[in-house]
Write a protein that holds these residues in place. Structure first.
Motif, PDB file in Angstrom:
ATOM      1  N   VAL A  95      61.731  31.178  36.018  1.00  0.00           N
ATOM      2  CA  VAL A  95      60.754  31.329  34.930  1.00  0.00           C
ATOM      3  C   VAL A  95      61.392  30.933  33.605  1.00  0.00           C
ATOM      4  O   VAL A  95      60.794  30.192  32.810  1.00  0.00           O
ATOM      5  CB  VAL A  95      60.228  32.779  34.872  1.00  0.00           C
ATOM      6  CG1 VAL A  95      59.400  33.009  33.610  1.00  0.00           C
ATOM      7  CG2 VAL A  95      59.384  33.082  36.102  1.00  0.00           C
ATOM      8  N   ASP A  96      62.605  31.399  33.355  1.00  0.00           N
ATOM      9  CA  ASP A  96      63.289  31.074  32.105  1.00  0.00           C
ATOM     10  C   ASP A  96      63.608  29.587  32.015  1.00  0.00           C
ATOM     11  O   ASP A  96      63.465  28.979  30.951  1.00  0.00           O
ATOM     12  CB  ASP A  96      64.585  31.883  31.989  1.00  0.00           C
ATOM     13  CG  ASP A  96      64.338  33.357  31.697  1.00  0.00           C
ATOM     14  OD1 ASP A  96      63.239  33.702  31.219  1.00  0.00           O
ATOM     15  OD2 ASP A  96      65.238  34.168  31.960  1.00  0.00           O
ATOM     16  N   ARG A  97      64.045  28.997  33.127  1.00  0.00           N
ATOM     17  CA  ARG A  97      64.410  27.585  33.107  1.00  0.00           C
ATOM     18  C   ARG A  97      63.207  26.708  32.776  1.00  0.00           C
ATOM     19  O   ARG A  97      63.326  25.675  32.124  1.00  0.00           O
ATOM     20  CB  ARG A  97      65.020  27.191  34.458  1.00  0.00           C
ATOM     21  CG  ARG A  97      65.736  25.857  34.448  1.00  0.00           C
ATOM     22  CD  ARG A  97      66.467  25.612  35.754  1.00  0.00           C
ATOM     23  NE  ARG A  97      67.578  26.539  35.927  1.00  0.00           N
ATOM     24  CZ  ARG A  97      67.683  27.426  36.896  1.00  0.00           C
ATOM     25  NH1 ARG A  97      66.741  27.542  37.805  1.00  0.00           N
ATOM     26  NH2 ARG A  97      68.721  28.227  36.964  1.00  0.00           N
ATOM     27  N   ALA A  98      62.026  27.136  33.215  1.00  0.00           N
ATOM     28  CA  ALA A  98      60.813  26.364  32.953  1.00  0.00           C
ATOM     29  C   ALA A  98      60.387  26.435  31.490  1.00  0.00           C
ATOM     30  O   ALA A  98      59.493  25.696  31.072  1.00  0.00           O
ATOM     31  CB  ALA A  98      59.671  26.847  33.848  1.00  0.00           C
ATOM     32  N   LYS A  99      61.017  27.296  30.691  1.00  0.00           N
ATOM     33  CA  LYS A  99      60.750  27.334  29.259  1.00  0.00           C
ATOM     34  C   LYS A  99      61.501  26.228  28.525  1.00  0.00           C
ATOM     35  O   LYS A  99      61.206  25.943  27.372  1.00  0.00           O
ATOM     36  CB  LYS A  99      61.181  28.687  28.678  1.00  0.00           C
ATOM     37  CG  LYS A  99      60.466  29.900  29.244  1.00  0.00           C
ATOM     38  CD  LYS A  99      61.082  31.176  28.673  1.00  0.00           C
ATOM     39  CE  LYS A  99      60.553  32.428  29.325  1.00  0.00           C
ATOM     40  NZ  LYS A  99      61.245  33.645  28.844  1.00  0.00           N
ATOM     41  N   LEU A 100      62.498  25.654  29.166  1.00  0.00           N
ATOM     42  CA  LEU A 100      63.292  24.602  28.539  1.00  0.00           C
ATOM     43  C   LEU A 100      62.474  23.334  28.361  1.00  0.00           C
ATOM     44  O   LEU A 100      61.531  23.093  29.117  1.00  0.00           O
ATOM     45  CB  LEU A 100      64.511  24.282  29.408  1.00  0.00           C
ATOM     46  CG  LEU A 100      65.593  25.357  29.493  1.00  0.00           C
ATOM     47  CD1 LEU A 100      66.529  25.054  30.661  1.00  0.00           C
ATOM     48  CD2 LEU A 100      66.371  25.437  28.188  1.00  0.00           C
ATOM     49  N   PRO A 101      62.841  22.488  27.383  1.00  0.00           N
ATOM     50  CA  PRO A 101      62.201  21.170  27.303  1.00  0.00           C
ATOM     51  C   PRO A 101      62.308  20.451  28.646  1.00  0.00           C
ATOM     52  O   PRO A 101      63.348  20.519  29.309  1.00  0.00           O
ATOM     53  CB  PRO A 101      63.015  20.458  26.224  1.00  0.00           C
ATOM     54  CG  PRO A 101      63.562  21.555  25.375  1.00  0.00           C
ATOM     55  CD  PRO A 101      63.843  22.694  26.333  1.00  0.00           C
ATOM     56  N   ARG A 102      61.261  19.775  29.045  1.00  0.00           N
ATOM     57  CA  ARG A 102      61.195  19.187  30.382  1.00  0.00           C
ATOM     58  C   ARG A 102      62.350  18.248  30.682  1.00  0.00           C
ATOM     59  O   ARG A 102      62.910  18.248  31.793  1.00  0.00           O
ATOM     60  CB  ARG A 102      59.862  18.448  30.557  1.00  0.00           C
ATOM     61  CG  ARG A 102      59.613  17.975  31.984  1.00  0.00           C
ATOM     62  CD  ARG A 102      58.283  17.241  32.099  1.00  0.00           C
ATOM     63  NE  ARG A 102      58.018  16.867  33.477  1.00  0.00           N
ATOM     64  CZ  ARG A 102      57.240  17.540  34.298  1.00  0.00           C
ATOM     65  NH1 ARG A 102      56.662  18.653  33.880  1.00  0.00           N
ATOM     66  NH2 ARG A 102      57.058  17.142  35.532  1.00  0.00           N
ATOM     67  N   PHE A 103      62.781  17.462  29.676  1.00  0.00           N
ATOM     68  CA  PHE A 103      63.826  16.476  29.933  1.00  0.00           C
ATOM     69  C   PHE A 103      65.165  17.119  30.301  1.00  0.00           C
ATOM     70  O   PHE A 103      66.021  16.483  30.905  1.00  0.00           O
ATOM     71  CB  PHE A 103      64.008  15.546  28.718  1.00  0.00           C
ATOM     72  CG  PHE A 103      64.723  16.187  27.548  1.00  0.00           C
ATOM     73  CD1 PHE A 103      66.102  16.183  27.458  1.00  0.00           C
ATOM     74  CD2 PHE A 103      64.009  16.784  26.529  1.00  0.00           C
ATOM     75  CE1 PHE A 103      66.758  16.776  26.383  1.00  0.00           C
ATOM     76  CE2 PHE A 103      64.648  17.367  25.448  1.00  0.00           C
ATOM     77  CZ  PHE A 103      66.025  17.359  25.379  1.00  0.00           C
ATOM     78  N   PHE A 104      65.332  18.411  29.949  1.00  0.00           N
ATOM     79  CA  PHE A 104      66.617  19.065  30.162  1.00  0.00           C
ATOM     80  C   PHE A 104      66.681  19.850  31.460  1.00  0.00           C
ATOM     81  O   PHE A 104      67.768  20.252  31.895  1.00  0.00           O
ATOM     82  CB  PHE A 104      66.897  20.007  28.982  1.00  0.00           C
ATOM     83  CG  PHE A 104      68.271  20.599  28.987  1.00  0.00           C
ATOM     84  CD1 PHE A 104      69.382  19.831  28.663  1.00  0.00           C
ATOM     85  CD2 PHE A 104      68.474  21.933  29.325  1.00  0.00           C
ATOM     86  CE1 PHE A 104      70.660  20.383  28.673  1.00  0.00           C
ATOM     87  CE2 PHE A 104      69.735  22.495  29.334  1.00  0.00           C
ATOM     88  CZ  PHE A 104      70.834  21.710  29.007  1.00  0.00           C
ATOM     89  N   ARG A 105      65.560  20.055  32.132  1.00  0.00           N
ATOM     90  CA  ARG A 105      65.530  20.998  33.255  1.00  0.00           C
ATOM     91  C   ARG A 105      66.389  20.549  34.439  1.00  0.00           C
ATOM     92  O   ARG A 105      67.015  21.378  35.100  1.00  0.00           O
ATOM     93  CB  ARG A 105      64.089  21.233  33.711  1.00  0.00           C
ATOM     94  CG  ARG A 105      63.284  22.006  32.690  1.00  0.00           C
ATOM     95  CD  ARG A 105      61.862  22.198  33.130  1.00  0.00           C
ATOM     96  NE  ARG A 105      61.014  22.501  31.979  1.00  0.00           N
ATOM     97  CZ  ARG A 105      59.701  22.395  31.992  1.00  0.00           C
ATOM     98  NH1 ARG A 105      59.077  21.990  33.083  1.00  0.00           N
ATOM     99  NH2 ARG A 105      59.009  22.677  30.910  1.00  0.00           N
ATOM    100  N   ASN A 106      66.431  19.266  34.746  1.00  0.00           N
ATOM    101  CA  ASN A 106      67.261  18.802  35.860  1.00  0.00           C
ATOM    102  C   ASN A 106      68.723  19.155  35.624  1.00  0.00           C
ATOM    103  O   ASN A 106      69.417  19.660  36.515  1.00  0.00           O
ATOM    104  CB  ASN A 106      67.117  17.287  36.049  1.00  0.00           C
ATOM    105  CG  ASN A 106      65.946  16.928  36.936  1.00  0.00           C
ATOM    106  OD1 ASN A 106      65.336  17.781  37.565  1.00  0.00           O
ATOM    107  ND2 ASN A 106      65.613  15.656  36.972  1.00  0.00           N
ATOM    108  N   PHE A 107      69.195  18.896  34.400  1.00  0.00           N
ATOM    109  CA  PHE A 107      70.593  19.201  34.112  1.00  0.00           C
ATOM    110  C   PHE A 107      70.826  20.701  34.074  1.00  0.00           C
ATOM    111  O   PHE A 107      71.904  21.177  34.461  1.00  0.00           O
ATOM    112  CB  PHE A 107      71.025  18.563  32.791  1.00  0.00           C
ATOM    113  CG  PHE A 107      72.473  18.804  32.489  1.00  0.00           C
ATOM    114  CD1 PHE A 107      73.465  18.222  33.258  1.00  0.00           C
ATOM    115  CD2 PHE A 107      72.854  19.644  31.453  1.00  0.00           C
ATOM    116  CE1 PHE A 107      74.818  18.467  33.008  1.00  0.00           C
ATOM    117  CE2 PHE A 107      74.192  19.895  31.186  1.00  0.00           C
ATOM    118  CZ  PHE A 107      75.175  19.303  31.964  1.00  0.00           C
TER     119      PHE A 107
END
Length: 287
Positions: A95-107
């Motif tokens: 849930v927290d990771r999905a708050k990140l800007p989309r471009f950064f989630r893979n990293f």
């Protein structure tokens, strides 16, 4: 160069997710469906659950519908009241990771499990070391402007990433930050004062090194921009860099080797850990 590239719009062929609009993250919807299932199993309606965990009916409904991410405090309370056995808490990182800007989630997925992480940051204090005030000032300056809700979400997610600093097993972490970045008054003097204190606190951790690249060094490999080198939990070296809402994970061994070589040179040209701490202490004393 082999890269995995993400932008704010995500991968081609996927539904577009805007900063603050568009399709909402699947992790929020999955959490919401599980919360609803557990609530009904417990024989509670949304109003009753809200009263039991000290949240409003609207907040509970929004989380169940996947329109709003659950905060850690919400999750802990709901898990306890619904006797969920920790299943909601297991989902909190997603849930927290999905708050990140989309471009950064893979990293971010890679970063969470690294054995080591080395980074050079010439423009800003790195996200893993930012205070909440500094992070909010960075997101508040986004162009085009972000809503207050999205600023809140991004700041929460950035602070959640900082669990890497003390995660067990410990990761070996090295940060080189330019003196210019440390002297740039992002958020104003009060925010920067707290940020300098935070850098001193983090640099005292035995698995963390903070070095400052002093101003006036002339040309060095970091002048080409920020970058990160990580060793994954599978002991594979990867690189990462980003600019203007585009992030790239670098997988080609030759390119990653060049990143590592540059970082080694930067480490030798920056102030050592003790000298860096003394410089930051002087900055604190100047305020």
């Amino acid at each position: 160069m082999s890269t995995v590239r993400e932008t704010r719009g995500g991968r081609a062929g996927k539904a577009k997710e805007e900063e603050g609009g568009g399709d909402l993250p699947g992790a929020w919807a999955a959490y919401g469906r599980l919360l609803q299932h557990l609530r009904k199993r417990a024989g509670l309606n949304q109003q009753q659950l809200g009263e039991a965990i000290d949240y409003s009916l609207e907040q509970v409904a929004s989380v169940e519908q996947g329109r709003r991410p659950a905060k850690a405090a919400f999750t802990r309370a709901a898990d306890r009241v619904l006797d969920a056995g920790g299943v909601l808490e297991v989902l909190q990182d997603e849930v927290d990771r999905a708050k990140l800007p989309r471009f950064f989630r893979n990293f971010a997925l890679i970063e969470a499990e690294v054995v080591s992480r080395f980074s050079y940051d010439p423009l800003l204090v790195p996200g893993l070391l930012q205070t909440e005030g500094y992070a909010r000032a960075v997101f508040a300056g986004h162009c085009p402007p972000l809503s207050e809700e999205i600023i809140d979400q991004h700041a929460e997610a950035r602070l959640s990433r900082q669990k890497l600093l003390t995660r067990v097993p410990l990761a070996e972490l090295s940060f080189i930050v330019s003196e210019e970045a440390l002297r740039d008054p992002v958020g104003g003097p009060e925010v920067m004062g707290a940020q300098w204190q935070r850098l001193l606190e983090v640099s005292a951790l035995r698995n963390v090194e903070v070095q400052v690249m002093p101003a006036g060094r002339g040309f060095h490999p970091g002048k080409n921009g920020p970058f990160v080198v990580v060793e994954s939990h599978e002991h594979r070296l990867l690189g990462y860099f980003e600019s203007q809402g585009v992030g790239c994970v670098v997988t080609d061994p030759a390119e990653v080797s060049a990143f590592s070589l540059r970082y080694g040179k930067l480490r030798s040209q920056a102030l050592n850990v003790e000298e860096s701490a003394r410089l930051i202490e002087r900055m604190v004393g100047e305020t």
